[in-house]
Scaffold this motif. Structure first.
Motif, PDB file in Angstrom:
ATOM      1  N   LEU A  27       6.876  -9.198  13.740  1.00  0.00           N
ATOM      2  CA  LEU A  27       6.255  -9.199  12.424  1.00  0.00           C
ATOM      3  C   LEU A  27       4.789  -9.609  12.499  1.00  0.00           C
ATOM      4  O   LEU A  27       3.919  -9.000  11.870  1.00  0.00           O
ATOM      5  N   LEU A  30       2.650  -6.693  13.919  1.00  0.00           N
ATOM      6  CA  LEU A  30       2.467  -5.594  12.969  1.00  0.00           C
ATOM      7  C   LEU A  30       1.536  -5.996  11.837  1.00  0.00           C
ATOM      8  O   LEU A  30       0.731  -5.187  11.353  1.00  0.00           O
ATOM      9  N   ASN A  31       1.661  -7.242  11.383  1.00  0.00           N
ATOM     10  CA  ASN A  31       0.731  -7.735  10.366  1.00  0.00           C
ATOM     11  C   ASN A  31      -0.706  -7.699  10.874  1.00  0.00           C
ATOM     12  O   ASN A  31      -1.636  -7.319  10.149  1.00  0.00           O
ATOM     13  N   TYR A  38       0.064  -3.599   5.341  1.00  0.00           N
ATOM     14  CA  TYR A  38       1.307  -3.491   6.100  1.00  0.00           C
ATOM     15  C   TYR A  38       2.549  -3.617   5.227  1.00  0.00           C
ATOM     16  O   TYR A  38       3.527  -2.882   5.396  1.00  0.00           O
ATOM     17  N   ARG A  39       2.536  -4.553   4.264  1.00  0.00           N
ATOM     18  CA  ARG A  39       3.742  -4.756   3.474  1.00  0.00           C
ATOM     19  C   ARG A  39       4.110  -3.504   2.680  1.00  0.00           C
ATOM     20  O   ARG A  39       5.290  -3.227   2.450  1.00  0.00           O
ATOM     21  N   LEU A  42       5.700  -1.031   5.137  1.00  0.00           N
ATOM     22  CA  LEU A  42       7.074  -1.456   5.402  1.00  0.00           C
ATOM     23  C   LEU A  42       7.993  -1.077   4.243  1.00  0.00           C
ATOM     24  O   LEU A  42       9.113  -0.576   4.456  1.00  0.00           O
ATOM     25  N   TYR A 105      15.428  -6.496  11.962  1.00  0.00           N
ATOM     26  CA  TYR A 105      15.256  -5.409  10.999  1.00  0.00           C
ATOM     27  C   TYR A 105      15.284  -4.035  11.655  1.00  0.00           C
ATOM     28  O   TYR A 105      15.985  -3.125  11.209  1.00  0.00           O
ATOM     29  N   ARG A 106      14.487  -3.854  12.725  1.00  0.00           N
ATOM     30  CA  ARG A 106      14.338  -2.493  13.264  1.00  0.00           C
ATOM     31  C   ARG A 106      15.636  -1.957  13.843  1.00  0.00           C
ATOM     32  O   ARG A 106      16.032  -0.816  13.572  1.00  0.00           O
ATOM     33  N   ILE A 153      13.018  -7.563   1.529  1.00  0.00           N
ATOM     34  CA  ILE A 153      11.625  -7.368   1.910  1.00  0.00           C
ATOM     35  C   ILE A 153      10.692  -7.635   0.731  1.00  0.00           C
ATOM     36  O   ILE A 153       9.642  -8.280   0.875  1.00  0.00           O
ATOM     37  N   PHE A 215       6.675   0.843  11.756  1.00  0.00           N
ATOM     38  CA  PHE A 215       6.403  -0.111  10.681  1.00  0.00           C
ATOM     39  C   PHE A 215       7.459  -1.199  10.488  1.00  0.00           C
ATOM     40  O   PHE A 215       7.184  -2.201   9.832  1.00  0.00           O
ATOM     41  N   VAL A 216       8.667  -1.008  10.978  1.00  0.00           N
ATOM     42  CA  VAL A 216       9.723  -1.994  10.754  1.00  0.00           C
ATOM     43  C   VAL A 216       9.736  -2.978  11.924  1.00  0.00           C
ATOM     44  O   VAL A 216       9.807  -2.558  13.085  1.00  0.00           O
TER      45      VAL A 216
END
Length: 501
Positions: A27, A30-31, A38-39, A42, A105-106, A153, A215-216
């Motif tokens: 996380l 990716l942020n 990003y949010r 996602l 998550y992914r 999320i 993205f996840v």
């Protein structure tokens, strides 16, 4: 629980009791790569997957006549194509928190997309009804796990003043799936055959898998590393599955036969439900993670939100079944006319969600849910004004009022129920409230069918009787009044969605 007015932090700020994970797919990474946008990326990624899962649930209805002809199915066996999906989906929702905590998550999201795609391909090539049913169960399992994820999320990734806007964006996307799915499905059946319906989800799943890779995050809820040592509550899952299956089969039996035939199934449902509650308490008392954390229901807004979700699911799914039957069997409209009448209502729902999502950022969610329930109850009550000579414009208007009501409820209910929960309980909370809503929905279809058959018999008529249209119309009116009363009952609970001060 927590302070009723906690400060919500973005998804990138993990809770303090565990160490955040690192790595290119974490996380934090990716942020850092995508920044403030990003949010939203996602949210779009999980929205597409949810659309695919919802489309797989609704579009198959178009294929049922072809399936019935291909495999020489009676109505009861053909109904399992829908029921099998719904039972699997409802039960699978309980496993989402465990899957996210153990695999992240992914892996969870991608695994669901692979399973959904495999179910679509298997259903499309199946040569026996048993394989078709297995495909529907696989699709249902995938859909059930995916559906609680977006709410988790939204509550973690977005600040409170953004959560309504995020919910409205997600809601508009999800509304498109049942709106366009059957239309595209109908064209595919006309051009090809029923098998093409199952392949519809394949391109969506491929897009989802690409988006998940980019993205996840690989991490679990809150940015924590996945806990591979976490064990699933198999006993709780078995009891929950037994209770759900027995309840839905009992309601189907009650609808199609005498009450004494349904009594054993309904009795098993009650016994399994009580055993489930007892087992969850025992597991929590041992310090083990329960399948459903019953502490959630000690938080008043969540308990009231769950009650609203149960009644709302019953009314929504029940009316979704009832309205087309009413228009065709009571008002004598063609299937094409039904689609034309319901189209403006779908558009009104999309617009309402967009508007109400903005309001949810500044107005109490309980207030918006109450407004939506009031409009939904009004739309059901107004149906009593219809007769064989009333203009269809009125019918279109009444359905639009109901869909606007849904637009008030959809973005607001999860926000009202989940705000104020400890962040560690958000995954459990989203899973539980989706489970309750789907359980209500599954029961709602049978409930409307049972009450309709009862009232038709009371008026001395049936759906096949064309000689007494007035009596048939009166029976439908009484079912609509029952749905209006259910919505009014839910309003009492919605008033208590606001956290105590």
């Amino acid at each position: 629980m927590t302070d009723p007015n906690p400060s919500h932090t973005p998804l990138s700020n993990p809770s303090s009791h565990a160490l955040p994970a690192s790595g290119p797919g974490s996380l934090a990474a990716l942020n850092a790569r995508y920044g403030a946008r990003y949010r939203w990326l996602l949210l779009m990624a999980v929205m597409v997957g949810t659309m695919a899962s919802i489309m797989s649930a609704t579009v198959v209805n178009v294929a049922i006549p072809g399936l019935s002809h291909q495999f020489a199915l009676g109505q009861e066996r053909a109904q399992w194509v829908t029921s099998g999906f719904m039972v699997a989906s409802t039960v699978a929702m309980l496993t989402t928190p465990w899957l996210l905590a153990r695999f992240g998550y992914r892996a969870t999201y991608s695994g669901c997309m692979w399973l959904l795609m495999a179910g679509g391909v298997l259903g499309g090539v199946a040569q026996t009804f048993e394989l078709v049913l297995a495909a529907r169960v696989a699709e249902g399992l995938a859909a059930g796990v995916v559906q609680p994820i977006p709410a988790i999320i939204i509550m973690r990734a977005f600040e409170p003043h953004e959560q309504g806007r995020a919910s409205s964006l997600f809601g508009m996307g999800v509304v498109l799936a049942p709106a366009i799915g059957p239309s595209i499905g109908g064209l595919l059946v006309d051009w090809f055959d029923w098998r093409s319906i199952f392949f519809m989800v394949v391109p969506f799943c491929l897009v989802c898998l690409w988006m998940a890779r980019h993205f996840v995050p690989t991490t679990g809820p809150g940015g924590m590393a996945a806990n591979r040592a976490e064990s699933l509550d198999w006993v709780g899952l078995a009891l929950g599955s037994l209770g759900t299956l027995s309840l839905l089969n009992g309601l189907v039996a009650l609808r199609s036969g005498p009450a004494w035939q349904a009594a054993p199934l309904l009795g098993v449902a009650v016994l399994a439900s009580l055993s489930f509650v007892g087992w969850q308490r025992r597991r929590a008392g041992r310090g083990q993670t329960p399948l459903m954390n019953l502490q959630l229901f000690a938080w008043r807004p969540f308990a009231m939100g769950a009650l609203v979700a149960l009644i709302y699911g019953t009314a929504l799914f029940g009316s979704t079944y009832l309205l087309p039957v009413y228009m065709q069997m009571a008002l004598g409209l063609s299937a094409a006319s039904v689609g034309t009448i319901l189209l403006p209502a779908g558009l009104a729902l999309a617009v309402a969600i967009a508007v109400v999502g903005r309001l949810a950022d500044v107005r109490p969610p309980g207030e918006l849910v109450n407004m939506g329930l009031a409009l939904l109850a009004l739309s059901f009550a107004l149906m009593v004004m219809m007769d064989m000579h009333t203009s269809l414009w009125w019918l279109m208007g009444f359905t639009v009022v109901g869909r606007i009501g849904l637009g008030f409820i959809l973005p607001s209910l999860n926000l009202g129920a989940l705000r104020g929960l400890d962040k560690a309980l958000l995954a459990q909370g989203s899973s539980a409230i989706n489970f309750v809503r789907m359980l209500g929905g599954a029961a709602g279809v049978s409930l409307c069918g049972i009450v309709l058959e009862w009232r038709l018999a009371a008026h001395g008529t049936s759906l096949a009787d064309t000689a007494r249209p007035g009596a048939r119309l009166a029976a439908f009116d009484e079912v609509f009044l029952m749905l209006a009363a259910l919505c009014a009952l839910a309003m009492l609970a919605a008033r208590r969605l606001t956290p105590p001060s």
